[in-house]
Enzyme design. Structure first.
Site, PDB file in Angstrom:
ATOM      1  N   ASP A 277     -17.283   7.112  -0.994  1.00 25.98           N
ATOM      2  CA  ASP A 277     -15.977   7.043  -0.324  1.00 25.98           C
ATOM      3  C   ASP A 277     -15.678   8.432   0.233  1.00 25.98           C
ATOM      4  O   ASP A 277     -16.345   9.419  -0.133  1.00 25.98           O
ATOM      5  CB  ASP A 277     -14.904   6.591  -1.339  1.00 25.98           C
ATOM      6  CG  ASP A 277     -13.524   6.417  -0.705  1.00 25.98           C
ATOM      7  OD1 ASP A 277     -13.442   6.265   0.531  1.00 25.98           O
ATOM      8  OD2 ASP A 277     -12.519   6.446  -1.453  1.00 25.98           O
TER       9      ASP A 277
ATOM     10  N   GLN B 283     -10.103  -4.086  -2.872  1.00 27.23           N
ATOM     11  CA  GLN B 283     -11.372  -3.602  -2.328  1.00 27.23           C
ATOM     12  C   GLN B 283     -12.505  -3.837  -3.326  1.00 27.23           C
ATOM     13  O   GLN B 283     -13.564  -4.333  -2.965  1.00 27.23           O
ATOM     14  CB  GLN B 283     -11.259  -2.108  -2.006  1.00 27.23           C
ATOM     15  CG  GLN B 283     -12.547  -1.506  -1.464  1.00 27.23           C
ATOM     16  CD  GLN B 283     -12.920  -2.044  -0.087  1.00 27.23           C
ATOM     17  OE1 GLN B 283     -12.108  -2.016   0.831  1.00 27.23           O
ATOM     18  NE2 GLN B 283     -14.128  -2.547   0.059  1.00 27.23           N
TER      19      GLN B 283
ATOM     20  N   ARG C 265     -13.180  -8.792   2.606  1.00 26.28           N
ATOM     21  CA  ARG C 265     -11.806  -8.470   2.213  1.00 26.28           C
ATOM     22  C   ARG C 265     -10.905  -9.669   2.489  1.00 26.28           C
ATOM     23  O   ARG C 265     -10.087 -10.053   1.650  1.00 26.28           O
ATOM     24  CB  ARG C 265     -11.277  -7.252   3.003  1.00 26.28           C
ATOM     25  CG  ARG C 265     -11.841  -5.904   2.583  1.00 26.28           C
ATOM     26  CD  ARG C 265     -11.405  -5.484   1.195  1.00 26.28           C
ATOM     27  NE  ARG C 265      -9.965  -5.363   1.066  1.00 26.28           N
ATOM     28  CZ  ARG C 265      -9.249  -4.304   1.438  1.00 26.28           C
ATOM     29  NH1 ARG C 265      -9.841  -3.252   1.969  1.00 26.28           N
ATOM     30  NH2 ARG C 265      -7.938  -4.272   1.264  1.00 26.28           N
TER      31      ARG C 265
ATOM     32  N   ARG D  77       0.874  -1.187   0.000  1.00 25.09           N
ATOM     33  CA  ARG D  77       0.000   0.000   0.000  1.00 25.09           C
ATOM     34  C   ARG D  77       0.902   1.225   0.000  1.00 25.09           C
ATOM     35  O   ARG D  77       1.690   1.417   0.944  1.00 25.09           O
ATOM     36  CB  ARG D  77      -0.891   0.016   1.242  1.00 25.09           C
ATOM     37  CG  ARG D  77      -1.478   1.405   1.504  1.00 25.09           C
ATOM     38  CD  ARG D  77      -2.560   1.412   2.553  1.00 25.09           C
ATOM     39  NE  ARG D  77      -3.737   0.724   2.072  1.00 25.09           N
ATOM     40  CZ  ARG D  77      -4.946   0.810   2.662  1.00 25.09           C
ATOM     41  NH1 ARG D  77      -5.089   1.526   3.758  1.00 25.09           N
ATOM     42  NH2 ARG D  77      -5.961   0.166   2.161  1.00 25.09           N
TER      43      ARG D  77
ATOM     44  N   HIS E 192      -7.572   0.722  -6.129  1.00 24.09           N
ATOM     45  CA  HIS E 192      -7.735  -0.134  -4.943  1.00 24.09           C
ATOM     46  C   HIS E 192      -8.429  -1.430  -5.380  1.00 24.09           C
ATOM     47  O   HIS E 192      -9.583  -1.688  -5.050  1.00 24.09           O
ATOM     48  CB  HIS E 192      -8.569   0.611  -3.893  1.00 24.09           C
ATOM     49  CG  HIS E 192      -8.455   0.048  -2.503  1.00 24.09           C
ATOM     50  ND1 HIS E 192      -7.675  -1.042  -2.188  1.00 24.09           N
ATOM     51  CD2 HIS E 192      -9.041   0.432  -1.326  1.00 24.09           C
ATOM     52  CE1 HIS E 192      -7.779  -1.293  -0.879  1.00 24.09           C
ATOM     53  NE2 HIS E 192      -8.602  -0.419  -0.341  1.00 24.09           N
TER      54      HIS E 192
ATOM     55  N   CYS F 230     -16.109   1.548   1.184  1.00 23.93           N
ATOM     56  CA  CYS F 230     -14.911   0.755   1.482  1.00 23.93           C
ATOM     57  C   CYS F 230     -14.487   0.898   2.940  1.00 23.93           C
ATOM     58  O   CYS F 230     -13.803   0.028   3.468  1.00 23.93           O
ATOM     59  CB  CYS F 230     -13.782   1.172   0.551  1.00 23.93           C
ATOM     60  SG  CYS F 230     -13.452   2.952   0.564  1.00 23.93           S
TER      61      CYS F 230
HETATM   62  N1  NVA Z   1      -9.936   6.768  -1.133  1.00 28.38           N
HETATM   63  C1  NVA Z   1      -9.537   6.307   0.166  1.00 28.38           C
HETATM   64  C2  NVA Z   1      -9.755   4.829   0.284  1.00 28.38           C
HETATM   65  C3  NVA Z   1      -9.426   4.248   1.636  1.00 28.38           C
HETATM   66  C4  NVA Z   1      -9.622   2.778   1.709  1.00 28.38           C
HETATM   67  C5  NVA Z   1      -8.088   6.666   0.386  1.00 28.38           C
HETATM   68  O1  NVA Z   1      -7.274   6.478  -0.537  1.00 28.38           O
HETATM   69  O2  NVA Z   1      -7.756   7.148   1.469  1.00 28.38           O
HETATM   70  N1   CP Z   2     -10.991  -0.173   2.914  1.00 24.10           N
HETATM   71  C1   CP Z   2      -9.704  -0.194   3.280  1.00 24.10           C
HETATM   72  O1   CP Z   2      -8.798  -0.426   2.484  1.00 24.10           O
HETATM   73  O2   CP Z   2      -9.519   0.038   4.601  1.00 24.10           O
HETATM   74  P1   CP Z   2      -8.135   0.306   5.348  1.00 24.10           P
HETATM   75  O3   CP Z   2      -7.630   1.640   4.875  1.00 24.10           O
HETATM   76  O4   CP Z   2      -8.486   0.309   6.798  1.00 24.10           O
HETATM   77  O5   CP Z   2      -7.179  -0.779   4.997  1.00 24.10           O
END
Ligand code: NVA
Ligand code: CP
Length: 310
Positions: free
Chosen positions: A230, A138, A298, A108, A135, A270
């Site tokens: 989101d 997800q 997940r 990530r 993502h 998500c």
């Molecule tokens: N769009 C959000 C998704 C988190 C799972 C982010 O990138 O922070």
């Molecule tokens: N939805 C998701 O990826 O959650 P986290 O940021 O908690 O991993």
């Protein structure tokens, strides 16, 4: 017939064939049943997954770590200050070294290119656990969850209201790949990436399904089977939070908006969510919300991915 996915990286849903997507779902069901029946399933016994996190995480970290453990392997967590990457070691050297120790990498991070490079220079599968652009784990989970609830995907309509971000992008890829109609409603200046829309249009044309980008949330939500949103400010955009609150004010998913969806619509997010911003508490905590089933899945979907590629 089963498709061999061994050694394959999962960086974008757009790179997968539709057969591979359904294979992941079939494997998810098989592994989920084993968990529910308490049957051990150590199909990755002795394998090690490296988990690189440059951003925070609740779901991704825990679901991957518990998931690899249930498969008989072990997950190693590397936070933002743990690797020499953060002191300037290159992605290519990191990829080559990690490939000598590990059986797979989940990452990530901010830059999508870094994930592509990690896979290119390494010799083990790389799983994208979120970048600024995409993502995929997800959205594979979201599609699987919809399939669990509706027993089909093709022909359903998903409306995503909010930022044209990593979630919007992977939803475009994912819905188009399986023949769902996808409507994205974002304020001007926050629409999804043009190339991703183009790629989604190509896959949608194959199925005869639709990709629609609109600034009108009501048009998007009209008769939708799934309403998705989101956060307005993603990880790394904290400084823009205030201006985004203004830009997205008319893009909240609330009781008023979801009246336009099908009565049995599914609400999805998500997570993490901000009640009172992108979604009202009535909607996310209401009877149509499946956000915790999504969160649980997940783990099941990622176990399927790891078992197929590692
Ligand atoms: N769009 C959000 C998704 C988190 C799972 C982010 O990138 O922070
Ligand atoms: N939805 C998701 O990826 O959650 P986290 O940021 O908690 O991993």
């Amino acid at each position: 017939m089963a498709v061999n996915m061994k050694g394959k990286s999962l960086i974008s849903i757009h790179d997968l064939t539709e057969e591979e997507v359904w294979q992941i779902f079939d494997q998810t069901t098989a592994l989920k049943l084993k968990v529910l029946s308490g049957e051990p399933h150590p199909v990755l016994k002795g394998k090690t997954l490296g988990m690189i996190f440059s951003k925070p995480s609740t779901r991704t970290r825990i679901s991957f770590e518990v998931g690899i453990y249930q498969l008989g392997g072990i997950g190693m967590y590397f936070g933002p200050n743990d690797l020499q990457l953060n002191r300037g070691e290159t992605i290519s050297d990191t990829a080559k070294v990690l490939s000598r120790y590990l059986d797979g990498i989940m990452i990530r991070t901010f830059s999508h290119q870094d994930v592509i490079d990690l896979a290119r220079y390494g010799s083990i599968p790389v799983i994208n656990g979120l970048t600024d652009l995409l993502h995929p784990c997800q959205v594979l989970t979201d599609l699987y969850t919809i399939y669990e609830k509706r027993r089909k995907l093709k022909g359903l309509k998903l409306a995503y209201i909010g930022d044209g971000n990593n979630m919007a992008h992977s939803l475009l890829h994912g819905c188009a790949k399986v023949g769902m109609d996808v409507f994205i409603s974002s304020p001007s200046g926050y629409t999804p990436d043009a190339q991703i829309i183009k790629n989604a249009n190509k896959d949608a044309a194959y199925h005869g399904s639709k990709v629609v980008i609109t600034q009108d949330p009501v048009e998007a939500v009209k008769d939708a089977d799934i309403v998705y949103t989101d956060v307005w400010a993603s990880m790394g955009q904290e400084k823009e939070a205030q201006e985004r609150k203004v830009a997205f004010a008319k893009f909240q998913v609330n009781d008023e908006l979801v009246k336009h969806a099908k009565p049995d619509y599914l609400f999805m997010h998500c997570l993490p969510a901000h009640r009172g911003e992108e979604v009202s508490a009535e909607v996310i905590d209401g009877p149509n919300s499946v956000v915790f089933d999504e969160a649980e899945n997940r783990m099941h979907v990622q176990k399927a991915i790891m078992s197929l590629v590692m």
